[in-house]
Design a protein around this motif. Structure first.
Motif, short mmCIF file in Angstrom:
data_model
loop_
_atom_site.label_atom_id
_atom_site.label_comp_id
_atom_site.label_asym_id
_atom_site.label_seq_id
_atom_site.Cartn_x
_atom_site.Cartn_y
_atom_site.Cartn_z
N GLY A 139 47.21 40.11 -0.06
CA GLY A 139 46.69 40.28 -1.41
C GLY A 139 47.73 39.80 -2.42
N ALA A 140 47.42 39.93 -3.70
CA ALA A 140 48.32 39.39 -4.72
C ALA A 140 48.91 40.48 -5.60
CB ALA A 140 47.56 38.37 -5.57
N THR A 141 48.77 41.77 -5.20
CA THR A 141 49.26 42.84 -6.08
C THR A 141 50.43 43.58 -5.45
OG1 THR A 141 46.98 43.09 -6.80
CG2 THR A 141 48.51 44.82 -7.46
N LYS A 142 51.59 43.53 -6.09
CA LYS A 142 52.77 44.22 -5.58
C LYS A 142 52.55 45.73 -5.62
CE LYS A 142 55.10 42.18 -8.74
NZ LYS A 142 55.13 40.87 -9.37
N HIS A 143 53.27 46.44 -4.77
CA HIS A 143 53.10 47.89 -4.73
C HIS A 143 53.62 48.54 -6.02
CE1 HIS A 143 57.42 47.96 -3.90
NE2 HIS A 143 57.39 49.26 -4.02
N SER A 144 53.07 49.73 -6.33
CA SER A 144 53.68 50.47 -7.43
C SER A 144 54.59 51.55 -6.85
CB SER A 144 52.62 51.07 -8.36
OG SER A 144 51.43 51.31 -7.70
N LYS A 145 55.66 51.88 -7.56
CA LYS A 145 56.69 52.76 -7.01
C LYS A 145 56.19 54.19 -6.82
CE LYS A 145 60.31 49.91 -8.62
NZ LYS A 145 61.11 49.50 -9.73
N GLY A 146 56.69 54.82 -5.77
CA GLY A 146 56.33 56.21 -5.50
C GLY A 146 55.53 56.37 -4.24
N THR A 147 55.23 55.25 -3.57
CA THR A 147 54.46 55.31 -2.34
C THR A 147 55.06 54.35 -1.32
OG1 THR A 147 52.28 54.86 -1.37
CG2 THR A 147 52.90 53.51 -3.24
N ASN A 148 54.78 54.61 -0.02
CA ASN A 148 55.18 53.66 1.02
C ASN A 148 53.97 52.88 1.54
OD1 ASN A 148 53.87 55.60 2.51
ND2 ASN A 148 55.65 56.25 3.69
N ALA A 149 52.79 53.10 0.94
CA ALA A 149 51.55 52.57 1.50
C ALA A 149 51.35 51.08 1.24
CB ALA A 149 50.36 53.34 0.93
#
Ligand code: HEC
Ligand code: HEC
Ligand code: HEC
Ligand code: HEC
Ligand code: HEC
Ligand code: HEC
Ligand code: HEC
Length: 477
Positions: A159-169
């Motif tokens: 996908g094209a969306t980087k993770h947001s902080k606070g999760t490892n998912a």
């Protein structure tokens, strides 16, 4: 030339057969059009001769169904056809659009990953050739140490969306979506005595499971897996993040959810990481690019000028050495020196003080007490006196290290340092760190009555290191 293209035609034939089976066997391919490469607007499009009329997102922008017929675009690399009839092999395929030279991309804005690959620290996919296989099993990785883009990315599902902080998912919109991983099952024990078993996953639901394919006992002996040509010593990262450890960063498990540690207080965390005890994190929150803050670079552990690829995320890039080349020291906090508020790695997520100009505002008591002595009595308290250099986890609470921890957890500082009280008797040459031999966590870490000298025992200077016995005011306590 004729032979080369004939060989290529065979490969293409087999590939097309495979692709048919691929569609039949991969229900997930129904989602191809919602991936970064499969997007009808931003997806793959290559400009090479012969394929300009292919629609955006067509598989043929990577897989050359028709190169065998009349293709003039890149001659086969590796002096022969590339696997799966791709227009180039391994990282050369990806870099053909992601910043390499030549660059064939005629659509979207593919991130420039090439610019990160020649940095001092990083993953160097170009160092490995013909070692990776699509759908490889762990045994292939173990006997063929390597790392390629497709070890961490699935080009059909990214996908094209980087993770947001606070999760490892890793969610379905993540650049990591669909990459293979390995699950670590912690059977018994903790820290370096952890007993861990591994099982392969066709798609990792969390980032660390991708990393554990290589940075853990899944490869057998991670310390030597990379071989002599690798950079220095590696460790078993899975053991370091065992939720049964007395301390660990919450990559595998939240601090409240593990059996070995407990949450910090919210004041020990910056806003993003509060709700202490409940957050998890990516490895790449700490490992990544060396963004200078003026040039936006892609996210991910591709390469960095910083030691161990420590990530520069609006600064906060240095550990365990400060910009002067000395180990970070509580003196930096106490006297507001060495740009610690913008350069110290830990400061990105742990505020450490509410006012850098007033050392009485340092948040936890052991820091406040020693930083005050450092300034008022001209003493030195390097972070490594108490904490491990690899801040993944520890067999001791709060990421403090034990003098008996083996290398590289115990680390020899090269040079001459004054540690503890000033004066010639505390000058140490090439001291081995950390110095704690025991540490007991306190429930009131911020209050001056919380921690006492009795909370810590310090290495007493006996042979073979012959440290001065008056360090830390004697054998503390
Ligand atoms: C034919 C050109 C092309 C090739 C070859 C290519 N990519 Fe891409 N890639 C793109 C385009 C275009 C995008 C979408 C950019 C956008 O959304 O603006 C993209 C997006 C991505 C993304 C999603 C991240 C983001 O910020 O959008 C990842 C991850 C990725 N590519 C990895 C790879 C890997 C790994 C390879 C090699 C196996 C590869 N790419 C080969 C063109 C290409
Ligand atoms: C397929 C195997 C593989 C996977 C998966 C992998 N790595 Fe690595 N990693 C390596 C190899 C090989 C090296 C050593 C590179 C070298 O020495 O050339 C390395 C080195 C590193 C280093 C040290 C870099 C340095 O120069 O000191 C870090 C940090 C790292 N990896 C983090 C990660 C993270 C985070 C992940 C998961 C997102 C990950 N790795 C996934 C194989 C892998
Ligand atoms: C961005 C480039 C890219 C695009 C677009 C792309 N592929 Fe691939 N494909 C690859 C790479 C790279 C591999 C090898 C994977 C590896 O090395 O792990 C591969 C492998 C395959 C394989 C063999 C391995 C397997 O997973 O079964 C099939 C079949 C396949 N692709 C089909 C397709 C189809 C069908 C499409 C279009 C719907 C497509 N590919 C689009 C890059 C791409
Ligand atoms: C809280 C920040 C943080 C997180 C999260 C983190 N690391 Fe690290 N990592 C570090 C630091 C600090 C070092 C040591 C730097 C040094 O010695 O210069 C390090 C060192 C390393 C090294 C080189 C030494 C070794 O162990 O072989 C590797 C590889 C590595 N990390 C991989 C990972 C992986 C994989 C993950 C996730 C599973 C991860 N890191 C998560 C901070 C972090
Ligand atoms: C990217 C963010 C980030 C960075 C960088 C970071 N930490 Fe953390 N740290 C966290 C989070 C999140 C927790 C978990 C807090 C909680 O949930 O209670 C944590 C927990 C800790 C803990 C408590 C662990 C336990 O199990 O007792 C210590 C000690 C710690 N960090 C020290 C450090 C040090 C030292 C550094 C710098 C070398 C550092 N951290 C860098 C995010 C970070
Ligand atoms: C060791 C694992 C690993 C390897 C090897 C790797 N990547 Fe990544 N990549 C990541 C991670 C982790 C991210 C960040 C994901 C996130 O933040 O959600 C990422 C992000 C990306 C992005 C999106 C960046 C952005 O800012 O949106 C692209 C594009 C990409 N990688 C392409 C590549 C290419 C091309 C290669 C090979 C030259 C490669 N990657 C090798 C782990 C890896
Ligand atoms: C004298 C021993 C000692 C030294 C030296 C030391 N620390 Fe700590 N540190 C601790 C203890 C003890 C804790 C645990 C406090 C608690 O129980 O919450 C801690 C906790 C932390 C935490 C967790 C967040 C917080 O604010 O409590 C971070 C981050 C940290 N230390 C970073 C550093 C850095 C950076 C340095 C050097 C500039 C350093 N420490 C020097 C003993 C020390």
């Amino acid at each position: 030339m004729f032979l080369t293209y004939r060989r290529r035609a065979y490969v293409t034939l087999w590939f097309l057969l495979g692709a048919t089976l691929f569609f039949a066997n991969h229900p997930a391919m129904a989602a191809y059009n919602s991936t970064a490469h499969g997007s009808a607007t931003n997806g793959v499009k290559r400009s090479s001769a012969g394929i300009t009329d292919y629609a955006i997102a067509n598989c043929a922008h990577c897989h050359e169904q028709h190169a065998s017929v009349g293709g003039t675009e890149p001659a086969p690399d590796n002096s022969g056809p590339s696997s799966y009839a791709a227009f180039a092999s391994e990282e050369a395929l990806c870099l053909g659009c992601h910043g390499g030279t030549p660059n064939y991309s005629a659509n979207g804005s593919p991130d420039n990953i090439n610019s990160l690959l020649n940095t001092s620290y990083g993953h160097y996919p170009a160092d490995f050739s013909a070692k990776h296989k699509a759908k490889e099993v762990q045994a292939d990785i173990n006997s063929n140490a390597h790392v390629e883009c497709t070890d961490c990315h699935n080009p059909h599902l990214s996908g094209a969306t980087k993770h947001s902080k606070g999760t490892n998912a890793v969610t379905s919109t993540s650049p990591l979506y669909g990459a293979q991983g390995t699950t670590a099952t912690y059977n018994s024990g903790s820290w370096l005595s952890s007993s861990v078993s591994y099982s392969a996953l066709s798609a990792a639901g969390t980032e660390y499971k991708i990393c554990f394919k290589c940075h853990s006992g899944a490869v057998g002996t991670p310390e030597t897996w990379r071989g002599a040509s690798g950079t220095t010593t590696w460790t078993d990262v899975a053991k370091e993040f065992n939720p049964a450890n007395k301390s660990y960063h919450p990559v595998v498990q939240t601090l409240a959810g593990g059996t070995g540690s407990s949450a910090l207080t919210n004041s020990q965390l910056s806003a993003t990481w509060q709700n202490a005890g409940s957050k998890t994190m990516y490895c790449s929150d700490c490992h990544g690019d060396d963004n200078s803050n003026t040039v936006a670079k892609p996210y991910g552990p591709h390469g960095s000028a910083n030691n161990r690829m420590l990530r520069n995320d609006s600064s906060f890039d240095l550990w365990p050495y400060n910009p002067s080349g000395n180990p970070w020291d509580l003196k930096d906090l106490g006297s507001n020196t060495n740009s610690w508020t913008t350069r110290l790695l830990c400061k990105k997520c742990h505020p450490l003080t509410t006012d850098p100009t007033d050392r009485t505002q340092i948040i936890n008591y052991p820091h406040r007490f020693h930083a005050d002595r450092a300034v008022s009595k001209t003493e030195n308290y390097p972070c490594l006196l108490c904490h491990l250099s690899i801040t993944h986890g520890s067999g001791q609470s709060r990421m403090t290290g034990n003098y008996t921890d083996p290398s590289p957890y115990s680390m020899t500082l090269i040079g001459t340092f004054t540690i503890g009280r000033s004066g010639s008797s505390n000058v140490e040459t090439n001291p081995k760190m950390p110095w704690l031999t025991a540490f007991t966590k306190n429930a009131s870490p911020l209050a001056s009555g919380g921690y006492t000298r009795g909370s810590c025992s310090v290495y007493n200077g006996a042979s073979p290191d012959n440290y001065n016995s008056i360090n830390c005011g004697g054998n503390h306590p």
